[in-house]
Design a protein around this motif. Structure first.
Motif, PDB file in Angstrom:
ATOM      1  N   LEU A   1      -3.202  -3.769  -4.803  1.00  0.00           N
ATOM      2  CA  LEU A   1      -4.508  -3.122  -4.766  1.00  0.00           C
ATOM      3  C   LEU A   1      -5.158  -3.158  -6.143  1.00  0.00           C
ATOM      4  O   LEU A   1      -4.466  -3.048  -7.163  1.00  0.00           O
ATOM      5  CB  LEU A   1      -4.364  -1.657  -4.349  1.00  0.00           C
ATOM      6  CG  LEU A   1      -3.800  -1.380  -2.961  1.00  0.00           C
ATOM      7  CD1 LEU A   1      -3.608   0.117  -2.770  1.00  0.00           C
ATOM      8  CD2 LEU A   1      -4.706  -1.934  -1.888  1.00  0.00           C
TER       9      LEU A   1
ATOM     10  N   GLU B   1      -9.518   0.196  -5.409  1.00  0.00           N
ATOM     11  CA  GLU B   1      -8.956   0.360  -4.062  1.00  0.00           C
ATOM     12  C   GLU B   1      -7.902   1.461  -4.043  1.00  0.00           C
ATOM     13  O   GLU B   1      -7.880   2.297  -3.135  1.00  0.00           O
ATOM     14  CB  GLU B   1      -8.336  -0.947  -3.571  1.00  0.00           C
ATOM     15  CG  GLU B   1      -9.345  -2.029  -3.259  1.00  0.00           C
ATOM     16  CD  GLU B   1      -8.698  -3.392  -3.042  1.00  0.00           C
ATOM     17  OE1 GLU B   1      -9.250  -4.166  -2.242  1.00  0.00           O
ATOM     18  OE2 GLU B   1      -7.655  -3.683  -3.666  1.00  0.00           O
ATOM     19  N   LEU B   2      -7.033   1.461  -5.048  1.00  0.00           N
ATOM     20  CA  LEU B   2      -5.991   2.487  -5.123  1.00  0.00           C
ATOM     21  C   LEU B   2      -6.613   3.870  -5.265  1.00  0.00           C
ATOM     22  O   LEU B   2      -6.191   4.816  -4.594  1.00  0.00           O
ATOM     23  CB  LEU B   2      -5.043   2.201  -6.284  1.00  0.00           C
ATOM     24  CG  LEU B   2      -3.889   3.182  -6.466  1.00  0.00           C
ATOM     25  CD1 LEU B   2      -3.041   3.291  -5.195  1.00  0.00           C
ATOM     26  CD2 LEU B   2      -3.029   2.770  -7.651  1.00  0.00           C
TER      27      LEU B   2
ATOM     28  N   TRP C   1      -7.926   5.022  -1.896  1.00  0.00           N
ATOM     29  CA  TRP C   1      -6.839   5.461  -1.023  1.00  0.00           C
ATOM     30  C   TRP C   1      -6.307   6.824  -1.447  1.00  0.00           C
ATOM     31  O   TRP C   1      -6.036   7.690  -0.607  1.00  0.00           O
ATOM     32  CB  TRP C   1      -5.700   4.434  -1.009  1.00  0.00           C
ATOM     33  CG  TRP C   1      -5.928   3.348  -0.002  1.00  0.00           C
ATOM     34  CD1 TRP C   1      -6.348   2.076  -0.241  1.00  0.00           C
ATOM     35  CD2 TRP C   1      -5.762   3.454   1.409  1.00  0.00           C
ATOM     36  NE1 TRP C   1      -6.447   1.388   0.933  1.00  0.00           N
ATOM     37  CE2 TRP C   1      -6.091   2.210   1.963  1.00  0.00           C
ATOM     38  CE3 TRP C   1      -5.368   4.480   2.257  1.00  0.00           C
ATOM     39  CZ2 TRP C   1      -6.044   1.965   3.326  1.00  0.00           C
ATOM     40  CZ3 TRP C   1      -5.305   4.230   3.623  1.00  0.00           C
ATOM     41  CH2 TRP C   1      -5.641   2.994   4.142  1.00  0.00           C
TER      42      TRP C   1
ATOM     43  N   LEU D   1       0.840  -1.195   0.000  1.00  0.00           N
ATOM     44  CA  LEU D   1       0.000   0.000   0.000  1.00  0.00           C
ATOM     45  C   LEU D   1       0.876   1.246   0.000  1.00  0.00           C
ATOM     46  O   LEU D   1       0.643   2.187  -0.774  1.00  0.00           O
ATOM     47  CB  LEU D   1      -0.933  -0.003   1.214  1.00  0.00           C
ATOM     48  CG  LEU D   1      -1.735   1.268   1.456  1.00  0.00           C
ATOM     49  CD1 LEU D   1      -2.661   1.572   0.290  1.00  0.00           C
ATOM     50  CD2 LEU D   1      -2.512   1.168   2.766  1.00  0.00           C
TER      51      LEU D   1
END
Length: 141
Positions: free
Chosen positions: A116, A120-121, A124, A57
């Motif tokens: 990810l 999802e990325l 974030w 991450l």
């Protein structure tokens, strides 16, 4: 390695650091660079985790145009729980996130981890953008 504050063993690792920097085994990672989350802040610590996906991450969110790298690292000195997530956001230290004022030595590179998804990325990145927009959002340095 031991906790700076009370000489208690925090975690035996292995430890990982995620970045876009292209480094080699034997190189050192150190504090004193801009935060990936608030670029105007020079970090007093180098951050690492005992969870490969946490380092993944960090690599995905890191500034730069390079590839995501997860380096296997070895602390060269004492370290402590990362106060940006420990107890402030999560009780205890379930993310197994740490920080040190001492360098981390790169001892290897991990090539396989759960990456990810694009969604999802993006989620974030939006969370980080909100953090950057809020001058009162605290990063414990």
């Amino acid at each position: 390695m031991q906790n700076k504050k009370d000489s208690q063993i925090l975690d035996r690792g292995p430890f990982y650091h995620g970045t876009k920097a292209d480094l080699k085994i034997g190189d050192f990672l150190s504090a004193g660079f801009n935060s990936n989350y608030r670029s105007e802040i020079i970090m007093n610590h180098i951050y690492f985790t005992a969870l490969p996906n946490g380092a993944g991450l960090a690599a995905a969110l890191a500034e730069g145009n390079g590839y995501d790298h997860i380096y296997i690292v070895e602390p060269t000195g004492a370290f402590e729980n990362d106060s940006n997530v420990t107890d402030k956001k999560f009780p205890g230290n379930p993310t197994r996130s740490y920080r040190s004022t001492e360098p981390l030595r790169i001892i290897g590179e991990l090539t396989e981890w759960v990456r990810l998804t694009d969604e999802e990325l993006q989620n974030w990145k939006e969370r980080i953008a909100k953090l950057r927009e809020n001058p009162d959002a605290e990063i414990i340095n």
